[in-house]
Scaffold this active site. Structure first.
Site, short mmCIF file in Angstrom:
data_model
loop_
_atom_site.label_atom_id
_atom_site.label_comp_id
_atom_site.label_asym_id
_atom_site.label_seq_id
_atom_site.Cartn_x
_atom_site.Cartn_y
_atom_site.Cartn_z
N ASP A 162 0.86 -1.18 0.00
CA ASP A 162 0.00 0.00 0.00
C ASP A 162 0.90 1.23 0.00
OD1 ASP A 162 -1.76 -2.08 0.54
OD2 ASP A 162 -3.06 -0.84 1.81
N LYS A 225 -6.84 3.24 -3.49
CA LYS A 225 -7.28 3.19 -2.09
C LYS A 225 -7.52 4.62 -1.64
CE LYS A 225 -5.30 1.92 2.43
NZ LYS A 225 -4.20 1.22 3.11
N LYS A 261 -10.20 0.18 -2.74
CA LYS A 261 -10.16 -0.09 -1.30
C LYS A 261 -10.45 1.17 -0.50
CE LYS A 261 -7.02 -1.38 2.47
NZ LYS A 261 -5.66 -1.81 2.85
#
Lengths: 330, 314
Positions: A162, A225, A261
């Site tokens: 991430d 995300k 996400k």
């Protein structure tokens, strides 16, 4: 999808933009040329999606699906190996009183905790290890440091990375830098899937969220995300809606599917179900899969487990019946 | 007057009647029922004049989800309320008596109409209810002294037992005594540091709504007392089986059709919930006499005993 090398990503970007050189003005005019987001319409649409009534059997399905989509997260300065392995144990057995409970998709930890998570989860558990990298959460470090951070996590056994984008560069219009950094990090990731954190709370407008999503996808991110969870507001429904539209349109444009996400601030089962409704109605059923949609959350799991117990036993449950994952003083 | 309705008091000429919406009291706020339902409340029949019931109000008809929300609010309030000093809790209870005193006329009117009493009798009931708060307020910092013990043990230790609040208490308030009975079940539960979810009298809920307003304007923290007006037989089973409820008072099962207190006790046993049985023998519950001095039994019903061992020094 094949992992684009630097030249692959660049040449694909040139094709999509229809330019011979991928300069910042070229990127800039392409991103600025994206249709604007109707703010009022977007928020009204999101609000209306929250009013859907989801009943018993569908709710059971939704709860299990949502559990399977969670990236069980601990990203605290006070994280200890004990806390991380405790979280991993919880991921392996979310509800010890009911072994039919599905496992979350992944645990999400800081890079230095990857070995601990890897060891506790073992191989073949089906629970992935995700690591935040690139000077999370601010992203304020040189590219060399960011790449070293990423390489470190990948070599320690992270399945997913991430990364945070450089919001300073993005907001000052330096899209080319953001693009290059994502491409570089993606190259270092190797086989690990890359989630690109836009930190929508700092991007100010929905137009910027849309542009940042396209930029991340153009650079080869496997996931977009919303947030780090360290900035408020985090994963709001309208922002997620804009990103879901972006990945849907991106697949139309390029044939490549990208995951979404939302992370931070999703705490109740009701919230989670609303997000699933949104995924289904905006992006479509193809995204209703842990491979393409994740929740970045920690306390959400407990609430989903309480709902699950309620549906199984017929009685409302309480916090005494789920594992307490708040930091322990012992 | 906040409680005036067209049935009870006609508005002055030329003035629009200010109608009151009767809502729930959860977590210090006054929400409507999530179900959107309400039910009609009528005055108690009095003598031969009671042939046609007089309509009083539409009261929110709470659902199991409202009860669930109330339990969540009560759970959230446990830490602060049980952590307050007993002295402070006593002051807060006394403050409730003060606020009720200043709203006395409202209570008197609701009790008179709701229970079908004479004005003098209604005055006496409200006085008794206010005095009950004062009585329990006095117990706040004395209960632990009276009930705790120093136990003799065969070793060089002090062995001390003291009462601690059990947590969230579900109270099925009495159906007949809608104010004095209500206060008589709420006060002993909260004085020791518990928080509670109250299902007031189904047919006489108006004094409970008034009490909620008194609580909201006194110093009781939000969530310590939560009042869900509802059909008792519909919601009580959900509270009995709720695993996050630590104790349940079944007093209000007396006089409710389709609700056996034994069934509720059975459901409560599933999660080891403490149960205070209603008065009476056998399956038929009867409502106790709340005018008598209460004693400490109700306070003792909702505490846990903590025992500590401490080495004796030289």
């Amino acid at each position: 999808m094949s992992t684009p090398t630097e030249t692959d990503a660049e040449s694909r970007a040139r094709d999509i933009l229809g330019v011979s050189r991928l300069t910042n003005p070229a990127l800039s005019s392409w991103l600025q040329g994206l249709p604007g987001v109707d703010q009022v319409g977007c928020e009204a649409r999101a609000a209306s999606l929250g009013t859907r009534s989801v009943k018993t059997t569908s709710k059971e399905w939704a709860i299990d699906t949502a559990i399977g989509m969670i990236d069980l997260t601990t990203l605290e300065g006070a994280d200890t190996p004990g806390r991380v392995s405790g979280l991993c144990t919880k991921a392996l057995s979310p509800d010890p009183t009911d072994l039919s409970t599905p496992r979350p998709a992944a645990v999400c930890v800081y890079g230095d905790m990857v070995p601990v998570a890897r060891q506790t989860l073992g191989d073949g558990s089906g629970v992935k290890v995700a690591a935040v990298a690139t000077a999370f959460p601010s992203g304020r470090a040189s590219l060399a440091v960011k790449l070293a951070d990423t390489a470190d996590a990948v070599s320690a056994g992270a399945d997913e990375i991430d990364m945070v984008i450089d919001r300073g560069a993005f907001l000052s219009g330096d899209y080319r830098t953001v693009f290059e950094q994502i491409v570089e990090v993606k190259r270092v990731c190797g086989g690990a899937r890359l989630k690109v954190i836009l930190e929508t709370g700092e991007l100010v407008t929905y137009d910027n969220v849309r542009r940042a999503s396209y930029l991340a996808m153009l650079a080869g991110g496997d996931f977009v995300k919303t947030s780090t969870g360290k900035v408020q507001p985090a994963a709001t429904l309208p922002v997620t809606l804009v990103m879901l539209e972006a990945v849907r349109d991106w697949r139309e444009l390029t044939g490549v599917q990208v995951g979404v996400k939302p992370a931070g601030g999703i705490r109740t089962s009701k919230d989670a179900i609303t997000f699933l409704v949104t995924v289904n109605e905006i992006a479509g059923e193809d995204w209703l899969d842990p491979f393409w949609f994740r929740f970045g959350a920690s306390s959400l799991l407990n609430d989903l487990l309480l709902q699950r117990q309620r549906m199984r036993t017929g009685a409302y449950s309480g916090a005494d019946y789920v594992a307490d994952d708040s930091p322990s003083l012992y | 007057m906040s409680t005036s309705t067209s049935a009870r008091r006609a508005p002055a000429a030329g003035r629009v009647d200010v109608r009151k919406t009767y809502k729930l009291y959860i977590g210090g706020a006054f929400p409507r029922s999530e179900s959107g339902r309400s039910y009609e409340v009528y005055a108690a029949p009095r003598g031969s004049r009671g042939s046609t019931p007089v309509f009083l109000a539409n009261v929110a008809k709470g659902s199991r989800k409202d009860a669930r929300n109330a339990v969540a609010a009560a759970r959230k309030a446990v830490g602060g309320w049980s952590g307050a000093t007993a002295y402070n809790r006593g002051q807060v209870l006394y403050r409730i008596a003060e606020v009720m005193e200043s709203r006395r006329s409202t209570f008197v009117e609701d009790v008179r109409i709701g229970e079908g009493l004479t004005p003098a009798r209604a005055e006496a009931v409200v006085s008794a209810a206010i005095d009950r708060w004062v009585w329990y307020a006095g117990w706040a910092d004395k209960f632990a002294q009276v009930t705790s013990t120093v136990n003799p043990v065969a070793g060089p230790f002090f062995n001390i037992s003291a009462p601690e609040p059990t947590g969230v208490v579900a109270l099925l308030a009495p159906q007949e005594s809608s104010l004095l009975g209500l206060v008589s079940v709420v006060a002993p539960a909260i004085v020791t540091g518990n928080t509670c979810v109250v299902l007031p009298s189904r047919q006489r809920p108006l004094p409970a709504v008034d009490l909620a307003e008194a609580l909201a304007t006194s110093d009781v923290p939000g969530g310590v007392v939560n009042i869900v007006t509802c059909h008792t037989a519909e919601v009580a089973p959900w509270l009995a089986s709720h695993r996050d409820v630590n104790a349940i008072d079944l007093t209000g099962t007396a006089g409710v059709e389709d609700l056996a207190w034994g069934e509720l006790e059975l459901a409560a046993a599933e999660s080891v919930t403490r149960v205070l049985r209603p008065a009476g023998r056998g399956p038929a519950a009867v409502e106790e006499d709340f005018t008598a001095e209460p004693g400490t039994a109700r306070m003792q019903a909702f505490v846990e005993t903590k025992t500590v061992w401490h080495p004796k020094g030289l």
